[in-house]
Design a protein around this motif. Structure first.
Motif, mmCIF file in Angstrom:
data_model
loop_
_atom_site.group_PDB
_atom_site.id
_atom_site.type_symbol
_atom_site.label_atom_id
_atom_site.label_comp_id
_atom_site.label_asym_id
_atom_site.label_seq_id
_atom_site.Cartn_x
_atom_site.Cartn_y
_atom_site.Cartn_z
ATOM 1 N N ARG A 156 0.835 -1.203 0.000
ATOM 2 C CA ARG A 156 0.000 0.000 0.000
ATOM 3 C C ARG A 156 0.870 1.254 0.000
ATOM 4 N NH1 ARG A 156 -1.859 3.581 3.551
ATOM 5 N NH2 ARG A 156 -0.832 2.523 5.287
ATOM 6 N N ARG A 157 1.892 1.262 0.816
ATOM 7 C CA ARG A 157 2.793 2.421 0.866
ATOM 8 C C ARG A 157 3.559 2.570 -0.447
ATOM 9 N NH1 ARG A 157 6.517 1.318 5.621
ATOM 10 N NH2 ARG A 157 7.382 3.352 5.053
ATOM 11 N N GLY A 158 3.897 1.430 -1.065
ATOM 12 C CA GLY A 158 4.598 1.485 -2.340
ATOM 13 C C GLY A 158 3.755 2.093 -3.441
ATOM 14 N N VAL A 159 2.481 1.710 -3.490
ATOM 15 C CA VAL A 159 1.576 2.285 -4.498
ATOM 16 C C VAL A 159 1.434 3.785 -4.277
ATOM 17 C CG1 VAL A 159 -0.810 2.316 -5.332
ATOM 18 C CG2 VAL A 159 0.333 0.133 -4.895
ATOM 19 N N GLN A 160 1.324 4.199 -3.034
ATOM 20 C CA GLN A 160 1.182 5.627 -2.746
ATOM 21 C C GLN A 160 2.462 6.390 -3.099
ATOM 22 O OE1 GLN A 160 -0.067 5.301 1.379
ATOM 23 N NE2 GLN A 160 -2.214 5.615 0.815
ATOM 24 N N ALA A 161 3.634 5.791 -2.814
ATOM 25 C CA ALA A 161 4.894 6.434 -3.182
ATOM 26 C C ALA A 161 4.998 6.571 -4.702
ATOM 27 C CB ALA A 161 6.074 5.631 -2.632
ATOM 28 N N TYR A 162 4.595 5.544 -5.427
ATOM 29 C CA TYR A 162 4.620 5.578 -6.891
ATOM 30 C C TYR A 162 3.747 6.713 -7.407
ATOM 31 C CZ TYR A 162 4.200 3.855 -11.705
ATOM 32 O OH TYR A 162 4.215 3.738 -13.070
ATOM 33 N N ASN A 163 2.556 6.858 -6.867
ATOM 34 C CA ASN A 163 1.644 7.917 -7.315
ATOM 35 C C ASN A 163 2.095 9.306 -6.884
ATOM 36 O OD1 ASN A 163 -0.270 6.408 -8.772
ATOM 37 N ND2 ASN A 163 -1.264 5.721 -6.894
ATOM 38 N N ARG A 164 3.062 9.382 -5.961
ATOM 39 C CA ARG A 164 3.680 10.670 -5.602
ATOM 40 C C ARG A 164 4.880 10.975 -6.477
ATOM 41 N NH1 ARG A 164 3.559 8.609 -0.335
ATOM 42 N NH2 ARG A 164 5.840 8.465 -0.393
ATOM 43 N N TYR A 220 -7.408 -2.502 -2.163
ATOM 44 C CA TYR A 220 -6.788 -2.167 -3.439
ATOM 45 C C TYR A 220 -7.894 -2.005 -4.480
ATOM 46 C CZ TYR A 220 -3.748 -2.712 -7.569
ATOM 47 O OH TYR A 220 -3.076 -2.546 -8.754
ATOM 48 N N LEU A 221 -8.013 -0.807 -5.029
ATOM 49 C CA LEU A 221 -9.114 -0.481 -5.932
ATOM 50 C C LEU A 221 -8.612 -0.459 -7.373
ATOM 51 C CD1 LEU A 221 -10.636 2.476 -3.868
ATOM 52 C CD2 LEU A 221 -11.168 0.025 -3.715
ATOM 53 N N PRO A 222 -9.127 -1.324 -8.230
ATOM 54 C CA PRO A 222 -8.642 -1.396 -9.611
ATOM 55 C C PRO A 222 -9.249 -0.311 -10.493
ATOM 56 C CG PRO A 222 -10.343 -3.022 -9.278
ATOM 57 C CD PRO A 222 -10.140 -2.352 -7.941
ATOM 58 N N VAL A 223 -8.503 0.078 -11.517
ATOM 59 C CA VAL A 223 -9.010 0.975 -12.548
ATOM 60 C C VAL A 223 -8.362 0.568 -13.866
ATOM 61 C CG1 VAL A 223 -7.246 2.741 -12.063
ATOM 62 C CG2 VAL A 223 -9.334 3.363 -13.291
ATOM 63 N N VAL A 238 -4.291 -0.686 -13.605
ATOM 64 C CA VAL A 238 -3.554 -0.503 -12.351
ATOM 65 C C VAL A 238 -4.565 -0.507 -11.207
ATOM 66 C CG1 VAL A 238 -1.662 0.790 -13.410
ATOM 67 C CG2 VAL A 238 -3.630 2.021 -12.500
ATOM 68 N N GLY A 239 -4.125 -0.009 -10.084
ATOM 69 C CA GLY A 239 -5.002 0.122 -8.927
ATOM 70 C C GLY A 239 -4.465 1.195 -8.006
ATOM 71 N N TYR A 240 -5.185 1.491 -6.963
ATOM 72 C CA TYR A 240 -4.794 2.548 -6.042
ATOM 73 C C TYR A 240 -5.457 2.285 -4.702
ATOM 74 C CZ TYR A 240 -9.469 4.341 -6.966
ATOM 75 O OH TYR A 240 -10.830 4.454 -7.069
ATOM 76 N N PHE A 241 -5.100 3.094 -3.717
ATOM 77 C CA PHE A 241 -5.714 3.025 -2.396
ATOM 78 C C PHE A 241 -6.323 4.379 -2.062
ATOM 79 C CE2 PHE A 241 -2.622 -0.379 -2.267
ATOM 80 C CZ PHE A 241 -3.287 -1.395 -1.595
ATOM 81 N N ALA A 242 -7.530 4.350 -1.546
ATOM 82 C CA ALA A 242 -8.150 5.578 -1.058
ATOM 83 C C ALA A 242 -7.467 5.979 0.252
ATOM 84 C CB ALA A 242 -9.641 5.360 -0.837
ATOM 85 N N PRO A 243 -7.619 7.217 0.701
ATOM 86 C CA PRO A 243 -7.003 7.635 1.972
ATOM 87 C C PRO A 243 -7.493 6.771 3.136
ATOM 88 C CG PRO A 243 -7.763 9.542 0.730
ATOM 89 C CD PRO A 243 -8.298 8.337 0.020
ATOM 90 N N LEU A 244 -6.593 6.530 4.065
ATOM 91 C CA LEU A 244 -6.958 5.758 5.254
ATOM 92 C C LEU A 244 -7.992 6.504 6.083
ATOM 93 C CD1 LEU A 244 -3.481 4.413 6.430
ATOM 94 C CD2 LEU A 244 -5.394 3.049 5.554
#
Length: 684
Positions: free
Chosen positions: A44-52, A659-662, A677-683
């Motif tokens: 989850r942290r990796g996906v968020q880092a990638y999107n940053r 993990y939410l796909p798009v 891909v996919g992403y995570f909504a804010p905690l």
């Protein structure tokens, strides 16, 4: 002990929520264990880092997640993505191949691997060796309704749209990439009279030749009528049946005057200068001058009667024959593309090498009635071909493009305002050429294969008029000999940015140093003496170029690094940390161009030339006649295939841990591409 305590905390949370946090995300997980919980958090942290845009951080986090679940294909896919954006394509291909071999990703992943591998092994094909096939048709008549009649010349625009002339309906029309007519222009008060050809000056001014009116209409960049030059007659500056046109480096206008069997030349203000075309030396004189093109101030003119292409200097002096008589059946428009001429010849499109005169056949219409008047490359690498007789514009693409389709990559997903989600994606062809001009109807977003709600196209980066720039100052002892030129170049770059965007200045010494970051208007009176980085014989150019690109990742979508150097060689350690291929991949995979301004008149180091040539940038001499004024125009004008779309998600987030796909698909005529891909909504 710390790992055990963390494990207990995760298990307690999982039990409290009453759901399996990870089994729905990772296909290979069948039971919930401590390893899956740790892997979930790192992933989850990796996906968020990638999107940053923090790709190095993402690599570390995905590798940590993979250490807990070594065979999880979703982690392998994301680790490959992070390595790809970091410029480490070998590692990306390795992890993607692991996932593909395990049955993950299907044809989509196989196609991605194939395209990335092919890009690394082959360069863009020369147009001469390319075979084109029909990719789409824009018909002038649908049913009983005429949209236009007898298309003549075509003028593509950098944004993917194209102007074209309808000879039969006396119009200038603007079409988008989907063939939709967005503007109709009728010219002067009495209208156009058989418009034939259209060319554009550097300031955007348009010239339209009118075959039946014996004149050249002058329009502004938007197509508004300004006036005309020429007029019927045989005197200098007069015309009888003007057809095709071309501009030289001084923006003098050359017009093939069919009725007088000559070429008439006007200056940039429309004043007649001279004409040529009569017999001189071994040149027999024109019989039916048609298409005309200018390359390196050599004028090439096709004769529709003899089927030859002749060459002249700017003054109209005959210099030779490029292709002999009988080479073409009825050559019409000829257009420059690289080191070749594209020739429209009755029922076929050919290219001619300007170096050798060799003819290559690229496309043929077959047995259908045809009279091809114009073939020209558009902004997306297609050939737009006007078929006068069949009343249609044909879009032709390379065979490999039609088979392989588009290369679509979801670059980022912004979900801070969930359920409002913004997807940033890039659309390219197989040879990394951006696809521009796409509209909302060219995209289709889904969640778990179901259409999303409220899909909207927010914007296309190709239309942006602001760019971020990082200037790298070579601090080697050799470049120190050109301090005055370096100061002048940096101040000129800051000035031509006109206070727009962000300017960064990085010194390339033994350790790179950020010297300035902010508005270009606030750079002040820069001097070399004020630099913090010392002159060094061990300049780590790779670290400076990497640092410069890092600062642009989260900036404007149009972004560039400009290297100022006077060196003829680089230090032995210049590329010890990051190799040339890794640096060029990092720039290309993040849409960053590299320009080099040479402060000396000596040849650039081979390493610098390679990096410049491998990206979408260019090299230039600091004191070239045109100065650096056009540099910002080049950066702004660089095609960019980035798009932003928004939608409203209807997926449950499990308090931000699901993990939410798009999925995104892009369509252009009969080509398409897809990414998932996919992403995570804010905690919560």
């Amino acid at each position: 002990m710390k790992k055990i305590r963390s494990c207990i905390i995760f298990i307690i949370i999982a039990v409290f929520l009453g759901t399996s946090l990870f089994s729905s995300t990772f296909e290979s997980v069948t039971t919930e264990t401590a390893d899956t919980l740790f892997a979930e958090e790192e992933f989850r942290r990796g996906v968020q880092a990638y999107n940053r845009g923090a790709f190095n951080d993402a690599v570390l986090l995905f590798e940590n997640a993979l250490s807990y679940l070594p065979t999880e294909n979703l982690i392998l896919d994301w680790l490959g993505r992070a390595y790809y954006r970091s410029g480490m394509e070998d590692a990306a291909l390795k992890y993607w191949q692991y996932a593909s071999d395990a049955g993950y990703g299907g044809l989509l992943l196989e196609n991605r691997i194939e395209i990335v591998r092919e890009r690394r092994l082959t360069d863009k094909q020369e147009i001469s060796s390319t075979e084109y096939a029909e990719a789409g048709v824009f018909k002038g008549k649908i049913g009983e309704d005429y949209l236009f009649s007898q298309p003549a010349s075509i003028l593509p625009n950098p944004d993917g749209t194209s102007w074209f002339l309808a000879y039969g309906t006396n119009e200038l029309l603007l079409i988008d990439v989907n063939g939709l007519i967005t503007k109709r222009i009728h010219g002067p008060l009495e209208g156009f009279n058989r418009p034939m050809d259209i060319v554009r000056r550097s300031d955007g001014t348009l010239f339209v030749s009118e075959f039946a009116a014996d004149r050249i209409s002058v329009l502004d960049a938007k197509g508004n009528y300004l006036g005309y030059i020429g007029g019927r007659g045989v005197k200098l500056g007069e015309l009888v049946g003007p057809q095709y046109m071309a501009l030289d480096s001084s923006e003098n206008l050359y017009v093939t005057d069919f009725g007088n069997a000559r070429v008439v030349v006007f200056d940039k203000d429309g004043n007649p200068l001279y004409d040529f075309g009569k017999k001189q030396g071994t040149f027999p004189g024109f019989k039916a001058p048609g298409g005309i093109a200018i390359f390196s101030d050599v004028v090439y003119v096709a004769d529709a009667f003899t089927g030859a292409i002749y060459s002249f200097d700017r003054a109209g002096n005959y210099t030779g024959i490029l292709v002999p008589e009988g080479s073409f059946e009825r050559p019409e428009a000829i257009k420059v593309s690289g080191d070749y001429l594209i020739v429209s010849d009755q029922s076929r499109v050919c290219t001619v090498s300007l170096a050798t005169g060799r003819i290559f056949e690229n496309a043929k219409t077959g047995g259908a009635p045809s009279r091809l008047l114009c073939a020209v490359p558009d902004a997306n690498g297609n050939l737009l071909v006007s078929n006068f007789k069949s009343n249609e514009i044909v879009v032709m693409s390379e065979m490999s493009e039609l088979v392989g389709g588009l290369f679509v990559q979801i670059e980022r997903v912004y979900a801070d305002n969930f359920p409002e989600v913004v997807v940033e994606l890039k659309v390219e062809n197989r040879f990394r050429q951006p696809v521009v001009g796409l509209k909302e109807e060219n995209f289709y977003l889904t969640e778990n294969s179901r259409p999303v709600l409220d899909q909207r196209l927010l914007g296309a980066a190709a239309s942006n008029e602001v760019a971020d720039v990082t200037v790298v100052l070579d601090r080697s002892s050799e470049t120190a000999l050109y301090d005055e030129a370096l100061e002048s170049a940096l101040l000129e770059i800051a000035q031509i940015m006109q206070g727009k965007g962000t300017l960064r200045v990085v010194s390339a010494s033994n350790v790179p140093v950020i010297e300035y970051e902010g508005s270009p208007a606030n750079l002040g009176d820069f001097t070399v003496e004020a630099l913090k980085a010392p002159v060094s014989d061990t300049c780590a150019l790779d670290l400076a170029l990497r640092l410069s690109a890092n600062g642009l990742i989260n900036g404007e979508k149009k972004r560039s690094v400009i290297l100022l150097t006077g060196s003829t060689s680089v230090a032995d350690n210049a590329f010890d940390t990051y190799g040339l291929s890794a640096l060029s991949a990092y720039y290309n995979n993040n849409s960053i161009s590299l320009y080099t301004v040479n402060l000396s008149q000596n040849a650039l180091p081979a390493e610098i030339s390679y990096l410049t040539d491998s990206t979408t940038g260019d090299s230039m001499y600091v004191y070239r006649p045109a100065g650096l004024d056009e540099l910002m125009q080049e950066i702004i004008g660089t095609p960019n295939g980035m798009y932003q779309l928004s939608y409203t998600s209807s997926l449950p987030t499990d308090f931000g841990r699901e993990y939410l796909p798009v999925e995104a698909e892009a369509y252009l005529l009969n080509r398409s591409g897809r990414d998932e891909v996919g992403y995570f909504a804010p905690l919560e």
